[in-house]
Design a protein around this motif. Structure first.
Motif, short mmCIF file in Angstrom:
data_model
loop_
_atom_site.label_atom_id
_atom_site.label_comp_id
_atom_site.label_asym_id
_atom_site.label_seq_id
_atom_site.Cartn_x
_atom_site.Cartn_y
_atom_site.Cartn_z
N LEU A 1 0.84 -1.20 0.00
CA LEU A 1 0.00 0.00 0.00
C LEU A 1 0.87 1.24 0.00
N SER A 2 0.47 2.25 -0.73
CA SER A 2 1.11 3.56 -0.61
C SER A 2 0.36 4.31 0.49
N ALA A 3 0.90 5.43 0.89
CA ALA A 3 0.21 6.27 1.89
C ALA A 3 -1.16 6.70 1.35
N ALA A 4 -1.20 7.05 0.06
CA ALA A 4 -2.48 7.46 -0.56
C ALA A 4 -3.46 6.30 -0.58
N GLY A 5 -2.98 5.10 -0.84
CA GLY A 5 -3.83 3.91 -0.84
C GLY A 5 -4.39 3.63 0.54
N ARG A 6 -3.54 3.78 1.55
CA ARG A 6 -3.99 3.54 2.93
C ARG A 6 -5.07 4.56 3.32
N ASP A 7 -4.87 5.83 2.96
CA ASP A 7 -5.86 6.87 3.26
C ASP A 7 -7.17 6.62 2.51
N ALA A 8 -7.05 6.28 1.23
CA ALA A 8 -8.25 6.01 0.43
C ALA A 8 -9.01 4.83 0.98
N TYR A 9 -8.29 3.80 1.43
CA TYR A 9 -8.96 2.62 1.99
C TYR A 9 -9.70 2.98 3.27
N ARG A 10 -9.09 3.78 4.13
CA ARG A 10 -9.76 4.19 5.38
C ARG A 10 -11.08 4.91 5.08
N THR A 11 -11.04 5.84 4.14
CA THR A 11 -12.25 6.57 3.74
C THR A 11 -13.28 5.61 3.16
N ALA A 12 -12.83 4.72 2.28
CA ALA A 12 -13.73 3.77 1.63
C ALA A 12 -14.34 2.80 2.64
N LYS A 13 -13.53 2.34 3.59
CA LYS A 13 -14.03 1.37 4.58
C LYS A 13 -15.15 1.99 5.41
N THR A 14 -14.99 3.22 5.79
CA THR A 14 -16.04 3.91 6.54
C THR A 14 -17.32 3.99 5.71
N ALA A 15 -17.20 4.40 4.46
CA ALA A 15 -18.38 4.50 3.58
C ALA A 15 -19.00 3.12 3.36
N TYR A 16 -18.17 2.12 3.14
CA TYR A 16 -18.66 0.76 2.90
C TYR A 16 -19.40 0.23 4.13
N ASP A 17 -18.77 0.35 5.28
CA ASP A 17 -19.39 -0.14 6.52
C ASP A 17 -20.70 0.59 6.82
N ASP A 18 -20.71 1.90 6.60
CA ASP A 18 -21.94 2.67 6.82
C ASP A 18 -23.06 2.18 5.90
N ALA A 19 -22.73 1.93 4.64
CA ALA A 19 -23.74 1.46 3.68
C ALA A 19 -24.26 0.08 4.07
N VAL A 20 -23.37 -0.82 4.46
CA VAL A 20 -23.80 -2.17 4.88
C VAL A 20 -24.73 -2.07 6.08
N CYS A 21 -24.38 -1.22 7.03
CA CYS A 21 -25.26 -1.04 8.19
C CYS A 21 -26.61 -0.46 7.78
N ARG A 22 -26.58 0.58 6.97
CA ARG A 22 -27.81 1.26 6.57
C ARG A 22 -28.74 0.35 5.77
#
Length: 146
Positions: free
Chosen positions: A99-120
C-alpha cells in the motif's frame, strides 16, 4: 419437480435481485465517497489485512482472481499511486505489492463508507435472529464454493 422447487426458485430470485441492487448501491456510494471501485477496495483491503509486501500470485489467490485481471488492476492502481510495486527482496525476479500512503488513506475513507452502507441497507434492517440466520446460511454455502 417437487413442491419445494417453486419456493426455492422464488427465494433464489429474491436473493439475486437484492444482491444485484445492493452491490450496485454500495459500489456507487463507495466510489462517491472515496473514488475507489469495488476492485480497488478489495485489493486495498487485502493489502491492509496482510500489512506487509505481498507477491501478486499470493494476492490473486487470496482474492480468487485470475492473473490477468489482477495484473491489469494493479497497473491501474499503481498509475493512481494507490499501491507500490517493488522487486521481491527474496528473489529479485519477482515483484511485491504494498500500500502507498495514498492507498492507505483512500482505503480508510472507503471502509467507513462501505461499513456505513452495509449497516444502513442490511444490518440495521435485520433482527438479531435474521443476522444469525444470514451468517448460518453463508457459513453453510461458502465451504461448497472452495
Amino acid at each position: 419437480m417437487d413442491t419445494a422447487a417453486p419456493l426455492a426458485l422464488d427465494a433464489w430470485d429474491s436473493y439475486q435481485r437484492m444482491r444485484a441492487r445492493l452491490s450496485a448501491r454500495i459500489a456507487r456510494e463507495l466510489t462517491a465517497a472515496s473514488g475507489l471501485s469495488e476492485a480497488d477496495y478489495e485489493i486495498l483491503g487485502a493489502l491492509t489485512h496482510e500489512d506487509r509486501p505481498v507477491r501478486p500470485v499470493t494476492l490473486g489467490q487470496c482474492l480468487g482472481w485470475e492473473k490477468s485481471r489482477l495484473s491489469h488492476q494493479l497497473r491501474r492502481m499503481e498509475q493512481r499511486a494507490l499501491i507500490v510495486r517493488t522487486s521481491c527482496v527474496e528473489d529479485g525476479r519477482g515483484q511485491e505489492v504494498t500500500l502507498s500512503a495514498a492507498g492507505r488513506d483512500a482505503y480508510r475513507t472507503a471502509k467507513t463508507a462501505y461499513d456505513d452502507a452495509v449497516c444502513r441497507y442490511v444490518t440495521q434492517r435485520l433482527s438479531d435472529e435474521q443476522l444469525v440466520q444470514l451468517r448460518g446460511i453463508a457459513e453453510t454455502v461458502l465451504p461448497h464454493l472452495d
